[in-house]
Design a protein around this motif. Structure first.
Motif, PDB file in Angstrom:
ATOM      1  N   ILE A  86     -52.072  17.851 -77.812  1.00  0.00           N
ATOM      2  CA  ILE A  86     -50.878  18.678 -77.569  1.00  0.00           C
ATOM      3  C   ILE A  86     -50.583  18.770 -76.076  1.00  0.00           C
ATOM      4  CG2 ILE A  86     -50.025  21.059 -77.634  1.00  0.00           C
ATOM      5  CD1 ILE A  86     -51.425  21.306 -80.387  1.00  0.00           C
ATOM      6  N   LEU A  87     -51.609  19.030 -75.264  1.00  0.00           N
ATOM      7  CA  LEU A  87     -51.415  19.173 -73.818  1.00  0.00           C
ATOM      8  C   LEU A  87     -50.919  17.883 -73.177  1.00  0.00           C
ATOM      9  CD1 LEU A  87     -54.560  21.330 -72.925  1.00  0.00           C
ATOM     10  CD2 LEU A  87     -52.172  22.077 -72.945  1.00  0.00           C
ATOM     11  N   VAL A  88     -51.438  16.763 -73.655  1.00  0.00           N
ATOM     12  CA  VAL A  88     -50.986  15.462 -73.136  1.00  0.00           C
ATOM     13  C   VAL A  88     -49.529  15.240 -73.516  1.00  0.00           C
ATOM     14  CG1 VAL A  88     -51.255  12.959 -73.358  1.00  0.00           C
ATOM     15  CG2 VAL A  88     -53.279  14.408 -73.120  1.00  0.00           C
ATOM     16  N   ASN A  89     -49.173  15.588 -74.749  1.00  0.00           N
ATOM     17  CA  ASN A  89     -47.815  15.384 -75.242  1.00  0.00           C
ATOM     18  C   ASN A  89     -46.808  16.295 -74.548  1.00  0.00           C
ATOM     19  OD1 ASN A  89     -45.540  15.973 -77.484  1.00  0.00           O
ATOM     20  ND2 ASN A  89     -46.414  13.925 -77.815  1.00  0.00           N
ATOM     21  N   LEU A  90     -47.250  17.462 -74.103  1.00  0.00           N
ATOM     22  CA  LEU A  90     -46.348  18.430 -73.471  1.00  0.00           C
ATOM     23  C   LEU A  90     -45.783  17.938 -72.140  1.00  0.00           C
ATOM     24  CD1 LEU A  90     -48.048  21.902 -74.122  1.00  0.00           C
ATOM     25  CD2 LEU A  90     -45.860  21.092 -74.999  1.00  0.00           C
ATOM     26  N   ARG A  91     -46.396  16.917 -71.553  1.00  0.00           N
ATOM     27  CA  ARG A  91     -45.882  16.386 -70.282  1.00  0.00           C
ATOM     28  C   ARG A  91     -44.467  15.838 -70.434  1.00  0.00           C
ATOM     29  NH1 ARG A  91     -50.449  12.276 -68.310  1.00  0.00           N
ATOM     30  NH2 ARG A  91     -50.005  11.535 -70.430  1.00  0.00           N
ATOM     31  N   ASN A  92     -44.122  15.458 -71.672  1.00  0.00           N
ATOM     32  CA  ASN A  92     -42.793  14.881 -71.918  1.00  0.00           C
ATOM     33  C   ASN A  92     -41.749  15.933 -72.275  1.00  0.00           C
ATOM     34  OD1 ASN A  92     -43.952  12.297 -71.608  1.00  0.00           O
ATOM     35  ND2 ASN A  92     -44.595  12.291 -73.766  1.00  0.00           N
TER      36      ASN A  92
ATOM     37  N   LEU B 266     -73.248  23.075 -87.949  1.00  0.00           N
ATOM     38  CA  LEU B 266     -72.568  21.797 -87.761  1.00  0.00           C
ATOM     39  C   LEU B 266     -71.121  21.852 -88.255  1.00  0.00           C
ATOM     40  CD1 LEU B 266     -75.361  19.198 -88.601  1.00  0.00           C
ATOM     41  CD2 LEU B 266     -74.590  20.016 -86.372  1.00  0.00           C
ATOM     42  N   ALA B 267     -70.885  22.655 -89.299  1.00  0.00           N
ATOM     43  CA  ALA B 267     -69.500  22.834 -89.759  1.00  0.00           C
ATOM     44  C   ALA B 267     -68.661  23.466 -88.655  1.00  0.00           C
ATOM     45  CB  ALA B 267     -69.482  23.709 -91.011  1.00  0.00           C
ATOM     46  N   SER B 268     -69.257  24.426 -87.944  1.00  0.00           N
ATOM     47  CA  SER B 268     -68.550  25.057 -86.820  1.00  0.00           C
ATOM     48  C   SER B 268     -68.290  24.052 -85.703  1.00  0.00           C
ATOM     49  CB  SER B 268     -69.375  26.233 -86.272  1.00  0.00           C
ATOM     50  OG  SER B 268     -69.524  27.238 -87.249  1.00  0.00           O
ATOM     51  N   ILE B 269     -69.302  23.224 -85.397  1.00  0.00           N
ATOM     52  CA  ILE B 269     -69.160  22.217 -84.331  1.00  0.00           C
ATOM     53  C   ILE B 269     -68.069  21.212 -84.672  1.00  0.00           C
ATOM     54  CG2 ILE B 269     -70.294  20.207 -83.296  1.00  0.00           C
ATOM     55  CD1 ILE B 269     -71.183  22.633 -81.920  1.00  0.00           C
ATOM     56  N   ILE B 270     -68.090  20.695 -85.907  1.00  0.00           N
ATOM     57  CA  ILE B 270     -67.096  19.698 -86.324  1.00  0.00           C
ATOM     58  C   ILE B 270     -65.688  20.299 -86.270  1.00  0.00           C
ATOM     59  CG2 ILE B 270     -66.248  18.333 -88.281  1.00  0.00           C
ATOM     60  CD1 ILE B 270     -69.245  18.000 -89.086  1.00  0.00           C
ATOM     61  N   SER B 271     -65.551  21.532 -86.786  1.00  0.00           N
ATOM     62  CA  SER B 271     -64.250  22.194 -86.746  1.00  0.00           C
ATOM     63  C   SER B 271     -63.786  22.412 -85.318  1.00  0.00           C
ATOM     64  CB  SER B 271     -64.329  23.543 -87.479  1.00  0.00           C
ATOM     65  OG  SER B 271     -64.666  23.366 -88.828  1.00  0.00           O
ATOM     66  N   LEU B 272     -64.721  22.799 -84.458  1.00  0.00           N
ATOM     67  CA  LEU B 272     -64.369  23.034 -83.056  1.00  0.00           C
ATOM     68  C   LEU B 272     -63.943  21.741 -82.371  1.00  0.00           C
ATOM     69  CD1 LEU B 272     -64.191  25.078 -80.763  1.00  0.00           C
ATOM     70  CD2 LEU B 272     -66.594  24.624 -80.234  1.00  0.00           C
ATOM     71  N   LEU B 273     -64.613  20.628 -82.674  1.00  0.00           N
ATOM     72  CA  LEU B 273     -64.238  19.336 -82.091  1.00  0.00           C
ATOM     73  C   LEU B 273     -62.835  18.922 -82.544  1.00  0.00           C
ATOM     74  CD1 LEU B 273     -67.596  17.328 -82.389  1.00  0.00           C
ATOM     75  CD2 LEU B 273     -66.526  18.222 -80.305  1.00  0.00           C
ATOM     76  N   ILE B 274     -62.518  19.188 -83.818  1.00  0.00           N
ATOM     77  CA  ILE B 274     -61.168  18.888 -84.323  1.00  0.00           C
ATOM     78  C   ILE B 274     -60.136  19.730 -83.579  1.00  0.00           C
ATOM     79  CG2 ILE B 274     -59.634  19.050 -86.334  1.00  0.00           C
ATOM     80  CD1 ILE B 274     -62.118  18.474 -88.077  1.00  0.00           C
ATOM     81  N   LEU B 275     -60.467  21.006 -83.381  1.00  0.00           N
ATOM     82  CA  LEU B 275     -59.558  21.907 -82.665  1.00  0.00           C
ATOM     83  C   LEU B 275     -59.349  21.453 -81.226  1.00  0.00           C
ATOM     84  CD1 LEU B 275     -60.940  25.250 -84.074  1.00  0.00           C
ATOM     85  CD2 LEU B 275     -58.581  24.501 -84.277  1.00  0.00           C
ATOM     86  N   ILE B 276     -60.430  21.089 -80.553  1.00  0.00           N
ATOM     87  CA  ILE B 276     -60.329  20.633 -79.158  1.00  0.00           C
ATOM     88  C   ILE B 276     -59.483  19.369 -79.086  1.00  0.00           C
ATOM     89  CG2 ILE B 276     -61.626  19.690 -77.211  1.00  0.00           C
ATOM     90  CD1 ILE B 276     -63.923  21.601 -78.014  1.00  0.00           C
TER      91      ILE B 276
ATOM     92  N   ALA C  78     -54.096  24.831 -85.990  1.00  0.00           N
ATOM     93  CA  ALA C  78     -54.056  23.867 -84.884  1.00  0.00           C
ATOM     94  C   ALA C  78     -53.278  22.618 -85.295  1.00  0.00           C
ATOM     95  CB  ALA C  78     -55.473  23.490 -84.466  1.00  0.00           C
ATOM     96  N   TYR C  79     -53.482  22.169 -86.531  1.00  0.00           N
ATOM     97  CA  TYR C  79     -52.741  21.005 -87.040  1.00  0.00           C
ATOM     98  C   TYR C  79     -51.247  21.308 -87.101  1.00  0.00           C
ATOM     99  CZ  TYR C  79     -50.996  17.506 -90.324  1.00  0.00           C
ATOM    100  OH  TYR C  79     -50.264  16.508 -90.930  1.00  0.00           O
ATOM    101  N   ASP C  80     -50.910  22.525 -87.522  1.00  0.00           N
ATOM    102  CA  ASP C  80     -49.509  22.944 -87.578  1.00  0.00           C
ATOM    103  C   ASP C  80     -48.860  22.872 -86.200  1.00  0.00           C
ATOM    104  OD1 ASP C  80     -47.140  24.440 -88.760  1.00  0.00           O
ATOM    105  OD2 ASP C  80     -47.810  25.882 -87.247  1.00  0.00           O
ATOM    106  N   ARG C  81     -49.560  23.354 -85.179  1.00  0.00           N
ATOM    107  CA  ARG C  81     -49.025  23.310 -83.807  1.00  0.00           C
ATOM    108  C   ARG C  81     -48.920  21.862 -83.308  1.00  0.00           C
ATOM    109  NH1 ARG C  81     -45.658  26.097 -83.044  1.00  0.00           N
ATOM    110  NH2 ARG C  81     -45.716  25.993 -85.314  1.00  0.00           N
ATOM    111  N   TYR C  82     -49.878  21.033 -83.696  1.00  0.00           N
ATOM    112  CA  TYR C  82     -49.835  19.613 -83.315  1.00  0.00           C
ATOM    113  C   TYR C  82     -48.586  18.944 -83.879  1.00  0.00           C
ATOM    114  CZ  TYR C  82     -50.668  14.627 -83.972  1.00  0.00           C
ATOM    115  OH  TYR C  82     -50.519  13.259 -84.026  1.00  0.00           O
ATOM    116  N   VAL C  83     -48.300  19.167 -85.168  1.00  0.00           N
ATOM    117  CA  VAL C  83     -47.123  18.559 -85.798  1.00  0.00           C
ATOM    118  C   VAL C  83     -45.839  19.107 -85.168  1.00  0.00           C
ATOM    119  CG1 VAL C  83     -45.838  18.271 -87.960  1.00  0.00           C
ATOM    120  CG2 VAL C  83     -48.335  18.173 -87.973  1.00  0.00           C
ATOM    121  N   ALA C  84     -45.802  20.435 -84.933  1.00  0.00           N
ATOM    122  CA  ALA C  84     -44.601  21.066 -84.375  1.00  0.00           C
ATOM    123  C   ALA C  84     -44.270  20.536 -82.986  1.00  0.00           C
ATOM    124  CB  ALA C  84     -44.788  22.583 -84.330  1.00  0.00           C
TER     125      ALA C  84
END
Length: 308
Positions: free
Chosen positions: A219-225, A203-213, A117-123
């Motif tokens: 990414i979705l907000v940035n795609l408007r441009n 909780l590790a799953s929850i924290i990871s999921l929140l980071i992913l969300i 997810a971080y890779d896609r964010y940077v890309a």
């Protein structure tokens, strides 16, 4: 008080008790496991051989497929063979080993999904700096960090479990060894151990999921441009990842972020993420990714030419 441990072998109840139903499950799940190993193995080989797939995204995809093979192999071969066995047993040491590798590879997969997810964010959000930020050295460090995180998590889980005394009964109410079913066999109160496991896994799953969300909202907000074609391509890549994340995190949160139970539904949910999901991941990624499909066709074409 001295540690009492009379139990050296555990009996597993399995998924279903009816022998005929177990035979049907054997016929269904054996091809699924074979498809899991072959499908994920094909991705690993394709990414390793194809020069066009040496970008960070495919390095992470190859690592994820490798983890999927190990993750599924920790549980499924024993589960499938037990479907034909009248008495399903596993040694206590074997049970602890299965728990160790199951949690090790499960958390490594969780962290790899976060890294992807971080890779896609940077890309998408920082395209001009992508190659500087996601260098090959950084990619390999992130992959190694995912494996290390899984290892640390699993060591914590197993260090909690090893000191527990097991003096009977020895019947584990599941089709594979996991922490909560094993805790029920301990000759001591395991409330605190259960809380630690819930915090460590759930909780590790929850924290990871929140980071992913958060990553995908950004990414979705940035795609408007971006242009229409740019949005389409980015969304196609992200959609595959979001589907895999949903399939992985949904069952994990359901099972580990609530008190344990003996409901059959829990076992069926576990079947989904131990047997089905590892097979679906290569299908999801290859069907939605033209580069991977083209690389596989070229690889297959080379093999055909060599055999002629």
């Amino acid at each position: 008080m001295a540690r009492i441990n009379n139990v050296t072998e555990l009996t597993i109840t399995g998924l279903f008790q009816d022998p005929e139903v177990q035979k049907v499950c054997f016929v269904l799940f054996l091809p699924v496991y074979v498809a899991t190993v072959l499908g994920n193995g094909l991705i690993v080989v394709t990414v390793s051989i194809s020069k066009s797939l040496h970008s960070p995204m495919y390095i992470f995809l190859s690592s994820l497929s490798l983890v999927e093979i190990g993750y599924s192999s920790t549980v499924v071969p024993k589960f499938i063979s037990d479907l034909l066995a009248k008495v399903k047993t596993i040694s206590l040491k074997g049970c602890l080993a299965q728990i160790f590798f199951f949690h090790f590879l499960g958390v490594a997969e969780t962290l790899l999904l976060v890294v992807m997810a971080y890779d896609r964010y940077v890309a998408i959000c920082k395209p001009l700096h992508y190659m500087n930020i996601m260098s090959h050295q950084v990619c390999h460090m992130l992959v190694a960090g995912s494996w290390l995180g899984g290892l640390i998590h699993s060591i914590i889980q197993i260090l909690i479990t090893i000191p527990l005394p097991f003096c009977g009964p020895n019947v584990i109410d599941h089709y594979f060894c996991d922490l909560q079913p094993l805790f029920k066999l301990a000759c001591t109160d395991t409330f605190m151990e259960g809380v630690i496991v819930m915090a460590n896994s759930g909780l590790a799953s929850i924290i990871s999921l929140l980071i992913l969300i958060s990553s995908y909202v950004t990414i979705l907000v940035n795609l408007r441009n971006h242009s229409v074609e740019g949005r389409r391509k980015a969304l196609s890549t992200c959609a595959s990842h979001i589907i895999v994340v949903t399939l992985f995190f949904g069952p994990a949160i359901f099972l580990y972020l609530r008190p344990s139970s003996t409901f059959t539904e829990d076992k069926l949910v576990a079947v989904f993420y131990t047997v089905i999901t590892p097979m679906l991941n290569p299908i999801i990624y290859t069907l939605r990714n033209a580069e991977v499909k083209n690389a596989m066709r070229k690889l297959w074409g080379k093999k055909n030419l060599e055999t002629e």
